[in-house]
Design a protein around this motif. Structure first.
Motif, short mmCIF file in Angstrom:
data_model
loop_
_atom_site.label_atom_id
_atom_site.label_comp_id
_atom_site.label_asym_id
_atom_site.label_seq_id
_atom_site.Cartn_x
_atom_site.Cartn_y
_atom_site.Cartn_z
N GLN A 112 4.36 -12.35 -6.46
CA GLN A 112 4.36 -11.26 -7.44
C GLN A 112 3.36 -11.58 -8.54
O GLN A 112 3.47 -12.61 -9.20
N PRO A 113 2.33 -10.74 -8.76
CA PRO A 113 2.01 -9.55 -7.98
C PRO A 113 1.20 -9.89 -6.74
O PRO A 113 0.50 -10.91 -6.71
N LEU A 114 1.28 -9.03 -5.73
CA LEU A 114 0.54 -9.22 -4.49
C LEU A 114 -0.73 -8.39 -4.57
O LEU A 114 -0.69 -7.16 -4.57
N ARG A 115 -1.88 -9.07 -4.65
CA ARG A 115 -3.16 -8.37 -4.86
C ARG A 115 -3.92 -8.14 -3.55
O ARG A 115 -4.67 -7.18 -3.45
N HIS A 119 7.19 -2.50 -0.15
CA HIS A 119 6.25 -1.49 -0.63
C HIS A 119 4.90 -2.08 -1.01
O HIS A 119 3.92 -1.36 -1.15
N GLN A 120 4.81 -3.43 -1.17
CA GLN A 120 3.51 -4.02 -1.51
C GLN A 120 2.58 -4.09 -0.32
O GLN A 120 1.36 -4.16 -0.47
#
Length: 354
Positions: free
Chosen positions: A282-285, A243-244
């Motif tokens: 994590q997190p994928l920016r 979903h990222q």
């Protein structure tokens, strides 16, 4: 005679300038360039803190922000027991280096917040200087900075009093309307502060070599309609598996040729999907930048030709067959039947005599 001598340490002692003390400690100070912590002498030479408390305070200062420093967490790292560590923490708390407070989180949970100050004496100093009473200050005991003689000022428009730099005025000719809450004489205004001409030395050294340019995004030899459609569909379907990885239409349009290069090299779509969706940070920016990096760096080579995989033909060796000697019936190697070496040597003198 069996004591080992540190030759490097003894060599460093000979390089120290000046005469060495006859007794006491001798310091060999080597400047740290990385992985060091600044510790004040007020802590290292504290007259009442125990050695365990001083060492524990130094260890806490070297830990990064957010590290757990509870009694059980520290006891798991040090050979000292929980009682000794708890006593050392109480010493640091009594002298202002450590503060523990129980707070309630928004969800109702109560936690202990630990705050460590490396210089608690600085917190006791006044933050703002109180206004001086209306009196004439005494003559300064320190040499005043030399200020060049100003030239006669040219007529200029009036400026606000707070913004215009003023020359020092003797106390006996100060006006009555001068502000009373001005800073003391030892805190000079910013405009009159002596400038430090020390050259700036960056803490982080510059890189020794320029970084190599990043490799370009791979492209297929021929971007056909089928390859472009398959690559676009694979990139748009990635968000179902991770979903990222939500890409814009512009990102898909830029990354489609790279995926087409993978497909052109007979890479299965499931393999490409697994490579792009596994072990995401994590997190994928920036998902598009991550996919661009993986598609460029992890590009597989083209499949080899089947003829290249075939084993090379080994050269055939010519083997001389065995023959049976006509005279002694002994086996020997020769291309044609006949006599062995011994029989030929034995018959040679007789043939020569005949």
């Amino acid at each position: 005679m069996d004591t080992r001598q540190n030759t490097a340490l003894m060599r460093a002692l000979t390089e120290l300038p000046g005469p060495l003390p006859a007794r006491g400690v001798i310091h060999i100070a080597i400047r740290h360039t990385d992985r060091f912590t600044v510790v004040g002498n007020h802590l290292a030479q504290h007259p009442t803190l125990s050695t365990t408390a001083v060492g524990l305070a130094v260890r806490i200062q070297s830990l990064p922000q957010g590290t757990e420093i509870g009694i059980k967490a520290l006891a798991a790292r040090f050979p000292e027991g929980e009682k000794l560590i708890a006593a050392a923490l109480r010493e640091l708390e009594a002298h202002g280096y450590l503060q523990r407070a129980r707070i309630r989180l928004p969800n109702g949970r109560i936690v202990t917040r630990t705050v460590f100050c490396n210089q608690p004496a600085a917190l006791l100093r006044p933050r703002a200087v109180a206004p001086l009473p209306q009196r004439r200050p005494a003559a300064p005991q320190f040499p005043a900075p030399q200020i060049p003689e100003p030239e006669p000022p040219a007529p200029e428009p009036p400026v606000p009093e707070a913004a215009a730099p003023q020359a020092p005025v003797p106390p006996d000719v100060q006006h009555d309307h001068a502000p009373r809450d001005h800073a003391p004489r030892d805190h000079a205004p910013r405009d009159h502060a002596p400038q430090d001409h020390t050259p700036f030395v960056p803490l982080v050294p510059p890189p020794t070599a320029p970084k190599p340019p990043r490799p370009p995004l791979p492209h297929p030899r021929e971007l056909t309609t089928e390859l472009d459609r398959a690559a676009t569909a694979l990139l748009g379907d990635l968000r179902r598996h991770a979903h990222q990885l939500v890409l814009s239409e512009n990102d898909i349009r830029q990354l489609a040729p790279a995926v087409a290069a993978w497909l052109e090299r007979d890479t299965h779509p499931d393999t490409i999907r697994h490579t792009l969706t596994t072990d995401l940070p994590q997190p994928l920016r920036h998902p598009a930048k991550l996919l661009k990096h993986r598609l460029t760096v992890l590009l597989p080579p083209p499949l080899p030709d089947p003829h290249d995989l075939a084993a090379p033909a080994r050269p055939r060796l010519t083997v001389t067959p065995f023959q049976t000697c006509d005279g002694c019936e002994r086996a020997f190697r020769a291309p044609t039947p006949g006599h062995c070496r011994d029989c030929r040597n034995a018959h040679s003198p007789a043939q020569a005599a005949a």
